[in-house]
Design a protein around this motif. Structure first.
Motif, PDB file in Angstrom:
ATOM      1  N   ILE A   1       0.864  -1.173   0.000  1.00 30.67           N
ATOM      2  CA  ILE A   1       0.000   0.000   0.000  1.00 30.67           C
ATOM      3  C   ILE A   1       0.898   1.220   0.000  1.00 30.67           C
ATOM      4  O   ILE A   1       1.710   1.411   0.901  1.00 30.67           O
ATOM      5  CB  ILE A   1      -0.928   0.018   1.228  1.00 30.67           C
ATOM      6  N   SER A   2       0.761   2.009  -1.011  1.00 29.47           N
ATOM      7  CA  SER A   2       1.573   3.207  -1.131  1.00 29.47           C
ATOM      8  C   SER A   2       0.674   4.417  -0.951  1.00 29.47           C
ATOM      9  O   SER A   2      -0.232   4.654  -1.745  1.00 29.47           O
ATOM     10  CB  SER A   2       2.250   3.250  -2.498  1.00 29.47           C
ATOM     11  N   ILE A   3       0.948   5.143   0.097  1.00 32.29           N
ATOM     12  CA  ILE A   3       0.164   6.335   0.367  1.00 32.29           C
ATOM     13  C   ILE A   3       1.047   7.535   0.042  1.00 32.29           C
ATOM     14  O   ILE A   3       2.039   7.779   0.718  1.00 32.29           O
ATOM     15  CB  ILE A   3      -0.295   6.396   1.832  1.00 32.29           C
ATOM     16  N   GLU A   4       0.688   8.207  -0.995  1.00 30.92           N
ATOM     17  CA  GLU A   4       1.447   9.382  -1.368  1.00 30.92           C
ATOM     18  C   GLU A   4       0.566  10.603  -1.228  1.00 30.92           C
ATOM     19  O   GLU A   4      -0.529  10.658  -1.757  1.00 30.92           O
ATOM     20  CB  GLU A   4       1.937   9.266  -2.810  1.00 30.92           C
ATOM     21  N   ASP A   5       1.073  11.534  -0.474  1.00 36.86           N
ATOM     22  CA  ASP A   5       0.370  12.793  -0.354  1.00 36.86           C
ATOM     23  C   ASP A   5       0.723  13.642  -1.556  1.00 36.86           C
ATOM     24  O   ASP A   5       1.820  13.570  -2.085  1.00 36.86           O
ATOM     25  CB  ASP A   5       0.782  13.513   0.936  1.00 36.86           C
ATOM     26  N   GLU A   6      -0.210  14.431  -1.968  1.00 36.79           N
ATOM     27  CA  GLU A   6       0.025  15.312  -3.098  1.00 36.79           C
ATOM     28  C   GLU A   6       0.911  16.467  -2.659  1.00 36.79           C
ATOM     29  O   GLU A   6       0.507  17.285  -1.851  1.00 36.79           O
ATOM     30  CB  GLU A   6      -1.297  15.841  -3.647  1.00 36.79           C
ATOM     31  N   TYR A   7       2.108  16.488  -3.156  1.00 36.05           N
ATOM     32  CA  TYR A   7       3.029  17.577  -2.877  1.00 36.05           C
ATOM     33  C   TYR A   7       3.052  18.520  -4.068  1.00 36.05           C
ATOM     34  O   TYR A   7       3.099  18.077  -5.211  1.00 36.05           O
ATOM     35  CB  TYR A   7       4.445  17.049  -2.629  1.00 36.05           C
ATOM     36  N   THR A   8       3.043  19.796  -3.778  1.00 35.70           N
ATOM     37  CA  THR A   8       3.166  20.800  -4.834  1.00 35.70           C
ATOM     38  C   THR A   8       4.498  21.514  -4.638  1.00 35.70           C
ATOM     39  O   THR A   8       4.920  21.790  -3.515  1.00 35.70           O
ATOM     40  CB  THR A   8       2.016  21.826  -4.783  1.00 35.70           C
ATOM     41  N   GLU A   9       5.145  21.791  -5.732  1.00 34.44           N
ATOM     42  CA  GLU A   9       6.464  22.413  -5.673  1.00 34.44           C
ATOM     43  C   GLU A   9       6.350  23.865  -5.212  1.00 34.44           C
ATOM     44  O   GLU A   9       5.443  24.586  -5.634  1.00 34.44           O
ATOM     45  CB  GLU A   9       7.142  22.341  -7.036  1.00 34.44           C
ATOM     46  N   ILE A  10       7.252  24.246  -4.334  1.00 34.36           N
ATOM     47  CA  ILE A  10       7.315  25.620  -3.857  1.00 34.36           C
ATOM     48  C   ILE A  10       8.739  26.140  -4.068  1.00 34.36           C
ATOM     49  O   ILE A  10       9.661  25.358  -4.331  1.00 34.36           O
ATOM     50  CB  ILE A  10       6.929  25.738  -2.365  1.00 34.36           C
ATOM     51  N   LYS A  11       8.907  27.436  -3.949  1.00 32.64           N
ATOM     52  CA  LYS A  11      10.238  28.016  -4.054  1.00 32.64           C
ATOM     53  C   LYS A  11      11.017  27.695  -2.782  1.00 32.64           C
ATOM     54  O   LYS A  11      10.449  27.612  -1.687  1.00 32.64           O
ATOM     55  CB  LYS A  11      10.147  29.527  -4.231  1.00 32.64           C
ATOM     56  N   ILE A  12      12.309  27.529  -2.925  1.00 31.75           N
ATOM     57  CA  ILE A  12      13.155  27.206  -1.775  1.00 31.75           C
ATOM     58  C   ILE A  12      13.105  28.332  -0.744  1.00 31.75           C
ATOM     59  O   ILE A  12      13.167  28.085   0.465  1.00 31.75           O
ATOM     60  CB  ILE A  12      14.596  26.922  -2.240  1.00 31.75           C
ATOM     61  N   GLU A  13      12.926  29.546  -1.198  1.00 30.37           N
ATOM     62  CA  GLU A  13      12.849  30.686  -0.286  1.00 30.37           C
ATOM     63  C   GLU A  13      11.597  30.637   0.588  1.00 30.37           C
ATOM     64  O   GLU A  13      11.530  31.295   1.626  1.00 30.37           O
ATOM     65  CB  GLU A  13      12.865  32.010  -1.069  1.00 30.37           C
TER      66      GLU A  13
ATOM     67  N   LYS B   1       5.442  21.031  -0.802  1.00 29.57           N
ATOM     68  CA  LYS B   1       4.590  21.133   0.379  1.00 29.57           C
ATOM     69  C   LYS B   1       3.269  20.440   0.091  1.00 29.57           C
ATOM     70  O   LYS B   1       2.763  20.505  -1.026  1.00 29.57           O
ATOM     71  CB  LYS B   1       4.345  22.617   0.704  1.00 29.57           C
ATOM     72  N   ASN B   2       2.692  19.775   1.109  1.00 29.67           N
ATOM     73  CA  ASN B   2       1.378  19.159   0.926  1.00 29.67           C
ATOM     74  C   ASN B   2       0.340  19.882   1.777  1.00 29.67           C
ATOM     75  O   ASN B   2       0.628  20.875   2.443  1.00 29.67           O
ATOM     76  CB  ASN B   2       1.423  17.652   1.235  1.00 29.67           C
ATOM     77  N   GLU B   3      -0.890  19.369   1.768  1.00 33.02           N
ATOM     78  CA  GLU B   3      -2.001  20.008   2.477  1.00 33.02           C
ATOM     79  C   GLU B   3      -1.825  19.982   3.993  1.00 33.02           C
ATOM     80  O   GLU B   3      -2.401  20.792   4.708  1.00 33.02           O
ATOM     81  CB  GLU B   3      -3.317  19.334   2.106  1.00 33.02           C
ATOM     82  N   LYS B   4      -1.045  19.025   4.507  1.00 35.90           N
ATOM     83  CA  LYS B   4      -0.840  18.891   5.945  1.00 35.90           C
ATOM     84  C   LYS B   4       0.317  19.765   6.435  1.00 35.90           C
ATOM     85  O   LYS B   4       0.756  19.615   7.570  1.00 35.90           O
ATOM     86  CB  LYS B   4      -0.533  17.433   6.296  1.00 35.90           C
ATOM     87  N   SER B   5       0.827  20.630   5.594  1.00 41.53           N
ATOM     88  CA  SER B   5       1.994  21.468   5.889  1.00 41.53           C
ATOM     89  C   SER B   5       3.222  20.619   6.195  1.00 41.53           C
ATOM     90  O   SER B   5       4.012  20.929   7.083  1.00 41.53           O
ATOM     91  CB  SER B   5       1.719  22.437   7.030  1.00 41.53           C
ATOM     92  N   GLU B   6       3.354  19.521   5.474  1.00 40.08           N
ATOM     93  CA  GLU B   6       4.564  18.713   5.530  1.00 40.08           C
ATOM     94  C   GLU B   6       5.389  19.053   4.296  1.00 40.08           C
ATOM     95  O   GLU B   6       4.852  19.275   3.221  1.00 40.08           O
ATOM     96  CB  GLU B   6       4.227  17.223   5.552  1.00 40.08           C
ATOM     97  N   TYR B   7       6.686  19.060   4.477  1.00 39.01           N
ATOM     98  CA  TYR B   7       7.569  19.489   3.402  1.00 39.01           C
ATOM     99  C   TYR B   7       8.433  18.328   2.945  1.00 39.01           C
ATOM    100  O   TYR B   7       8.900  17.522   3.742  1.00 39.01           O
ATOM    101  CB  TYR B   7       8.461  20.642   3.876  1.00 39.01           C
ATOM    102  N   LYS B   8       8.620  18.245   1.642  1.00 41.17           N
ATOM    103  CA  LYS B   8       9.498  17.258   1.029  1.00 41.17           C
ATOM    104  C   LYS B   8      10.637  18.035   0.388  1.00 41.17           C
ATOM    105  O   LYS B   8      10.412  18.973  -0.377  1.00 41.17           O
ATOM    106  CB  LYS B   8       8.738  16.452  -0.029  1.00 41.17           C
ATOM    107  N   LEU B   9      11.863  17.637   0.716  1.00 43.05           N
ATOM    108  CA  LEU B   9      13.032  18.322   0.196  1.00 43.05           C
ATOM    109  C   LEU B   9      13.849  17.370  -0.664  1.00 43.05           C
ATOM    110  O   LEU B   9      14.167  16.267  -0.228  1.00 43.05           O
ATOM    111  CB  LEU B   9      13.908  18.833   1.343  1.00 43.05           C
ATOM    112  N   ASP B  10      14.171  17.787  -1.875  1.00 40.86           N
ATOM    113  CA  ASP B  10      15.137  17.065  -2.696  1.00 40.86           C
ATOM    114  C   ASP B  10      16.492  17.654  -2.350  1.00 40.86           C
ATOM    115  O   ASP B  10      16.729  18.847  -2.536  1.00 40.86           O
ATOM    116  CB  ASP B  10      14.838  17.225  -4.182  1.00 40.86           C
ATOM    117  N   VAL B  11      17.386  16.812  -1.832  1.00 43.07           N
ATOM    118  CA  VAL B  11      18.651  17.282  -1.284  1.00 43.07           C
ATOM    119  C   VAL B  11      19.809  16.533  -1.916  1.00 43.07           C
ATOM    120  O   VAL B  11      19.701  15.336  -2.197  1.00 43.07           O
ATOM    121  CB  VAL B  11      18.668  17.062   0.255  1.00 43.07           C
TER     122      VAL B  11
END
Length: 98
Positions: free
Chosen positions: A32-44, A68-78
């Protein structure tokens, strides 16, 4: 006569070993893969707490993209050196395991 009985016993004994059945195991694996919808934001637009947490945990890390997703969780590509990966954090800079 003894050889006939002995050979018949060996043949019948070997046939019974082939007649045994092995239990068949059906293993069902559900992924089961649960992926939240993340939308790209500026790094700033990243909260300062996340930037500070990243500097403490990975001083040489460079953020290439932020989401960033609806839950205010952030995904960073590092990227750290030649390694590329994803990190997940809350708005307060707490790291999330996903």
């Amino acid at each position: 006569m003894k050889n006939l009985f002995l050979s018949a016993a060996i043949v019948l004994g070997s046939l019974t070993s082939f007649a045994s059945t092995t239990p068949v195991k059906n293993t069902v694996v559900k992924v089961i893969s649960i992926e939240d919808e993340y939308t790209e934001i500026k790094i700033e637009e990243l909260p300062a707490a996340i930037s500070e947490s990243l500097k403490k945990a990975y001083p040489e890390a460079v953020i290439t993209k932020a989401y960033k997703n609806e839950k205010s969780e952030y995904k960073l590509d590092v990227t750290v050196g030649d390694k590329v990966g994803n990190l997940f954090a809350n708005a307060d800079g707490t790291w999330i395991k996903k």
